[in-house]
Design a protein around this motif. Structure first.
Motif, PDB file in Angstrom:
ATOM      1  N   GLY B 101      51.313  23.974  23.699  1.00 15.84           N
ATOM      2  CA  GLY B 101      51.460  23.279  24.732  1.00 15.84           C
ATOM      3  C   GLY B 101      50.518  22.735  25.709  1.00 15.84           C
ATOM      4  N   LEU B 102      49.488  22.699  24.621  1.00 21.01           N
ATOM      5  CA  LEU B 102      48.447  21.650  25.098  1.00 21.01           C
ATOM      6  C   LEU B 102      48.853  20.228  25.533  1.00 21.01           C
ATOM      7  CD1 LEU B 102      45.797  23.290  22.338  1.00 21.01           C
ATOM      8  CD2 LEU B 102      45.784  23.431  25.421  1.00 21.01           C
ATOM      9  N   ALA B 103      49.386  19.679  25.074  1.00 21.19           N
ATOM     10  CA  ALA B 103      49.968  18.401  24.956  1.00 21.19           C
ATOM     11  C   ALA B 103      51.125  18.581  24.769  1.00 21.19           C
ATOM     12  CB  ALA B 103      49.077  17.275  24.191  1.00 21.19           C
ATOM     13  N   GLU B 104      51.824  17.299  25.307  1.00 18.44           N
ATOM     14  CA  GLU B 104      53.255  16.976  24.525  1.00 18.44           C
ATOM     15  C   GLU B 104      53.302  15.569  24.226  1.00 18.44           C
ATOM     16  OE1 GLU B 104      54.641  17.356  28.692  1.00 18.44           O
ATOM     17  OE2 GLU B 104      55.274  19.261  28.207  1.00 18.44           O
ATOM     18  N   THR B 105      52.733  14.600  24.716  1.00 20.04           N
ATOM     19  CA  THR B 105      52.619  13.341  23.392  1.00 20.04           C
ATOM     20  C   THR B 105      51.093  12.776  22.841  1.00 20.04           C
ATOM     21  OG1 THR B 105      54.836  12.704  25.000  1.00 20.04           O
ATOM     22  CG2 THR B 105      53.432  10.689  23.076  1.00 20.04           C
ATOM     23  N   ILE B 106      51.624  13.367  21.385  1.00 19.38           N
ATOM     24  CA  ILE B 106      50.228  13.184  20.739  1.00 19.38           C
ATOM     25  C   ILE B 106      49.908  11.828  19.867  1.00 19.38           C
ATOM     26  CG2 ILE B 106      48.266  14.436  18.988  1.00 19.38           C
ATOM     27  CD1 ILE B 106      49.975  17.296  20.349  1.00 19.38           C
ATOM     28  N   VAL B 107      48.766  11.344  20.563  1.00 19.54           N
ATOM     29  CA  VAL B 107      48.401  10.008  19.279  1.00 19.54           C
ATOM     30  C   VAL B 107      47.317  10.686  18.255  1.00 19.54           C
ATOM     31  CG1 VAL B 107      47.679   7.784  18.966  1.00 19.54           C
ATOM     32  CG2 VAL B 107      48.785   7.952  20.682  1.00 19.54           C
ATOM     33  N   LEU B 108      47.933  10.852  16.627  1.00 19.13           N
ATOM     34  CA  LEU B 108      47.038  10.802  15.803  1.00 19.13           C
ATOM     35  C   LEU B 108      46.604   9.383  15.206  1.00 19.13           C
ATOM     36  CD1 LEU B 108      49.760  12.946  13.927  1.00 19.13           C
ATOM     37  CD2 LEU B 108      48.015  13.680  16.114  1.00 19.13           C
ATOM     38  N   VAL B 109      44.875   9.060  14.503  1.00 21.35           N
ATOM     39  CA  VAL B 109      45.285   7.730  14.361  1.00 21.35           C
ATOM     40  C   VAL B 109      43.429   8.339  13.637  1.00 21.35           C
ATOM     41  CG1 VAL B 109      42.981   7.598  16.509  1.00 21.35           C
ATOM     42  CG2 VAL B 109      44.444   5.651  15.029  1.00 21.35           C
ATOM     43  N   TYR B 110      43.821   6.675  12.574  1.00 20.58           N
ATOM     44  CA  TYR B 110      43.182   6.283  11.640  1.00 20.58           C
ATOM     45  C   TYR B 110      42.112   5.250  11.226  1.00 20.58           C
ATOM     46  CZ  TYR B 110      40.355   6.882   7.590  1.00 20.58           C
ATOM     47  OH  TYR B 110      39.122   6.346   6.353  1.00 20.58           O
ATOM     48  N   GLY B 111      41.297   4.671  11.114  1.00 26.62           N
ATOM     49  CA  GLY B 111      40.469   3.383  11.667  1.00 26.62           C
ATOM     50  C   GLY B 111      39.504   3.562  10.700  1.00 26.62           C
ATOM     51  N   THR B 112      38.834   2.515   9.734  1.00 23.43           N
ATOM     52  CA  THR B 112      37.640   1.907   9.268  1.00 23.43           C
ATOM     53  C   THR B 112      37.702   0.897   8.561  1.00 23.43           C
ATOM     54  OG1 THR B 112      36.565   3.379   6.873  1.00 23.43           O
ATOM     55  CG2 THR B 112      39.208   2.697   6.665  1.00 23.43           C
ATOM     56  N   ASN B 113      35.774   0.637   8.326  1.00 24.16           N
ATOM     57  CA  ASN B 113      36.007  -0.746   8.409  1.00 24.16           C
ATOM     58  C   ASN B 113      34.861  -0.062   7.184  1.00 24.16           C
ATOM     59  OD1 ASN B 113      33.786   0.776   9.182  1.00 24.16           O
ATOM     60  ND2 ASN B 113      32.971  -0.867  10.864  1.00 24.16           N
ATOM     61  N   GLN B 114      35.661   1.091   6.231  1.00 23.85           N
ATOM     62  CA  GLN B 114      34.140   1.404   5.612  1.00 23.85           C
ATOM     63  C   GLN B 114      34.445   0.726   3.758  1.00 23.85           C
ATOM     64  OE1 GLN B 114      36.095   5.066   4.329  1.00 23.85           O
ATOM     65  NE2 GLN B 114      37.986   4.204   3.645  1.00 23.85           N
ATOM     66  N   ARG B 115      35.155  -0.444   4.358  1.00 27.30           N
ATOM     67  CA  ARG B 115      34.707  -1.281   2.728  1.00 27.30           C
ATOM     68  C   ARG B 115      33.838  -2.678   3.569  1.00 27.30           C
ATOM     69  NH1 ARG B 115      36.280  -3.034  -1.431  1.00 27.30           N
ATOM     70  NH2 ARG B 115      36.055  -5.144  -2.169  1.00 27.30           N
ATOM     71  N   SER B 116      34.507  -3.540   4.831  1.00 33.76           N
ATOM     72  CA  SER B 116      33.126  -4.226   5.213  1.00 33.76           C
ATOM     73  C   SER B 116      31.721  -4.025   5.047  1.00 33.76           C
ATOM     74  CB  SER B 116      33.674  -4.353   6.709  1.00 33.76           C
ATOM     75  OG  SER B 116      35.216  -4.834   6.636  1.00 33.76           O
ATOM     76  N   GLN B 117      32.119  -2.263   5.296  1.00 34.90           N
ATOM     77  CA  GLN B 117      30.739  -1.679   5.661  1.00 34.90           C
ATOM     78  C   GLN B 117      30.002  -1.728   4.114  1.00 34.90           C
ATOM     79  OE1 GLN B 117      29.142  -0.808   8.740  1.00 34.90           O
ATOM     80  NE2 GLN B 117      29.944  -2.417   9.395  1.00 34.90           N
ATOM     81  N   ARG B 118      30.490  -1.334   3.347  1.00 35.94           N
ATOM     82  CA  ARG B 118      29.922  -1.500   2.145  1.00 35.94           C
ATOM     83  C   ARG B 118      29.446   0.068   1.288  1.00 35.94           C
ATOM     84  NH1 ARG B 118      32.060  -5.433   1.425  1.00 35.94           N
ATOM     85  NH2 ARG B 118      31.980  -7.253   0.778  1.00 35.94           N
TER      86      ARG B 118
END
Lengths: 148, 379
Positions: B101-118
């Motif tokens: 009951g901590l939340a009812e609508t949750i967004v899960l996300v992963y974003g990365t720029n690990q290639r550009s950052q070499r």
């Protein structure tokens, strides 16, 4: 022969005894002074009894190849001059399993056929940096083949 | 366990950005783009979101919930960041937050720029990292090659059999516009290419890439009001192997078999129920291992199973129909989850598998953790 590659801080309190023993031609591991568990890799606490305290113990320096792989491409810039080189998972008779570099005539065990799973190997000590030896392994070609 | 939850969790939105190289953009910016896409897919706005679960990048202090929340202007009731946030682990944390009951609508996300950052992945993997590096065992290719050579030794598995992982996934990727690698790859091409860390070849390993993916998770009751067909999570399990190399034969990851046993027994599903299978593939060897540990092929017969073509388009067990990390993009398994949802909704276009009602997503984090989820449209 393998270039120095990636040597950690050999003066770090946890692992310094390991590195200095290599300079004396000894391979060693910690044995827990509370429960007697032989610890690898080095650790501040015993993963069996969670107590600190360990005595460094010299190992026989023999082992059996559990598996091996050949780095033909350097996966880190520091290893650019080392390729090709052969690495192995080695079972030691003391009951621990270590990763190691196996020295063969070409460095590529797939090309020279000098390493097979189940083979016996022995530790040798190679100077990889000024005043620092590293353990490497050589096939015990003259001896009997181990059992996989 | 599923039985104690009042109701099932459901995925009601997914969002995927372009994958590959996204120069000049921060990881968090890419994450927020993915969130906007997922919210649009769910027919929701950010004001509907009361939970945010993000995924920290490996080499930078980015992807933290506080940073992503600030960037998108959101004060969710619940926020958390996983350091090992491969898709399944984040999904499970979301399910726990819903159940509590901590939340009812949750967004899960992963974003990365690990290639550009070499970002360098030439780092030791698993326990005893320092000693591994001193032996020259760096990058996941090393342990994976050691594990595969052992599999060959024990069971007679061939390089050609392993090659079918990469070849089958490339066949799927050719049907996926999002995939980075779509050039044809035949088994002859595979065998003709030089090993990098023998016995593994380039095609057995992922290429580091930039990209984002997001998922909107809510309760089954709330999911009914959303525009897209809900995808329910009908089973899940996790396992750790923190003792790493002190575990017996840890490179073979036998503890994944314990995870699978728990998954099947607590969910009531069996391998025969799975219409599409997703396996997080940092290397092709993980696919071979998990096919066996999850019971799709007996231990030791994964190679034969692969060579029989079951996992290819038209096969009896489609695997990684997005192309997986080997061909689509390196997104820590997040795109596997998104693809499973697309297949279950019937939105997978040219690569759509007919009649997908149940999918299984299996992930692992190095030699340290595993997680799996059963996804279904069955209400």
């Amino acid at each position: 022969m393998m270039a120095s590659g990636l040597l950690p801080d050999t003066a770090a309190p946890l692992t310094a005894p390991f590195w200095s023993a290599l300079n004396e031609g000894r391979l060693s591991a910690q044995r827990c002074t509370t429960c007697g568990y032989l610890r690898w890799p080095p650790s501040e606490l015993c993963p069996e009894c969670m107590r600190p305290g360990a005595a460094w113990e010299t190992l026989r320096g023999t082992g059996t190849v559990w598996s091996y792989a050949v780095y033909r491409r350097a996966m880190h810039p520091a290893l650019a001059d080392a390729v090709p080189y052969t690495v192995a998972v080695i079972d030691l008779p003391e009951g621990i399993r270590v990763l190691g570099t196996v020295l063969t005539s070409t460095g590529d065990a797939d090309a020279d056929g000098e390493v097979r799973i189940g083979d016996a190997v022995s530790a040798v000590f190679e100077e990889v940096a000024p005043d620092q030896a590293m353990v490497r392994w050589i096939p015990a070609a003259q001896g009997p083949r181990g059992i996989a | 366990m599923v039985a104690v939850m009042r109701e099932r969790a459901a995925i009601v939105g997914i969002g995927t950005t372009a994958q590959g190289e996204l120069p000049g953009r921060t990881a968090n910016e890419i994450a927020v783009e993915a969130i906007a896409l997922a919210l649009a897919d769910a027919g929701l706005t950010k004001d509907d979101v009361d939970g945010l679960i993000t995924c920290r990048n490996l080499h930078a202090r980015s992807g933290i919930d506080e940073q992503v929340g600030a960037l998108m202007g959101l004060n969710p009731r619940f926020g958390a960041t996983l350091d090992y946030g491969t898709g399944n682990f984040s999904l499970h944390l979301g399910i726990m937050a819903l159940a509590a009951g901590l939340a009812e609508t949750i967004v899960l996300v992963y974003g990365t720029n690990q290639r550009s950052q070499r970002a360098s992945f030439g780092i030791p993997i698993g326990g005893g990292a320092e000693m591994a590096a001193a032996a020259g065992v760096v990058h996941v290719a090393g342990p994976a090659a050691l594990a595969f050579r052992r599999h060959q030794h024990l069971y007679g598995t061939t390089e050609e059999q392993l090659g079918w992982v990469s070849v089958a996934q490339r066949e799927w990727a050719q049907r996926n516009p999002l995939a980075i690698f779509r050039k044809p790859l035949t088994i002859d091409d595979y065998l003709a290419s030089d090993p990098i860390v023998a016995p593994l070849r380039r095609s057995d390993l992922t290429m580091i890439s930039d990209g984002g993916a997001a998922i909107v998770l809510t309760t089954a009751a709330r999911a009914k009001d959303r525009p897209k067909r809900p995808v329910y999570i009908d089973g899940f399990a996790e396992r750790t192997a923190f003792r790493a190399d002190q575990n017996p034969d840890n490179l073979m990851r036998p503890w994944l078999g314990d995870l699978a046993t728990e998954l099947w027994s607590t969910s009531g599903y069996t391998p025969a129920d799975i219409d599409a299978l997703y396996i997080q593939d940092a290397t092709s060897v993980w696919v071979l291992q998990m096919l066996e540990w999850y019971g799709f092929a007996p231990v030791g017969e994964g190679g034969r199973f692969l060579a029989e073509g079951h996992t290819r388009p038209g096969g009896s067990l489609p695997v990684n129909t997005n192309g997986g990390q080997l061909s689509e993009a390196y997104m820590w398994g997040w795109l596997h989850l998104c693809e499973a949802v697309r297949q279950l909704r019937g939105e997978a276009g040219e690569r759509q598998v007919a009649g997908v009602e149940v999918a299984l997503d299996c992930s692992s984090h190095d030699f340290l953790k595993g997680a799996a989820s059963i996804l279904t449209t069955r209400s």
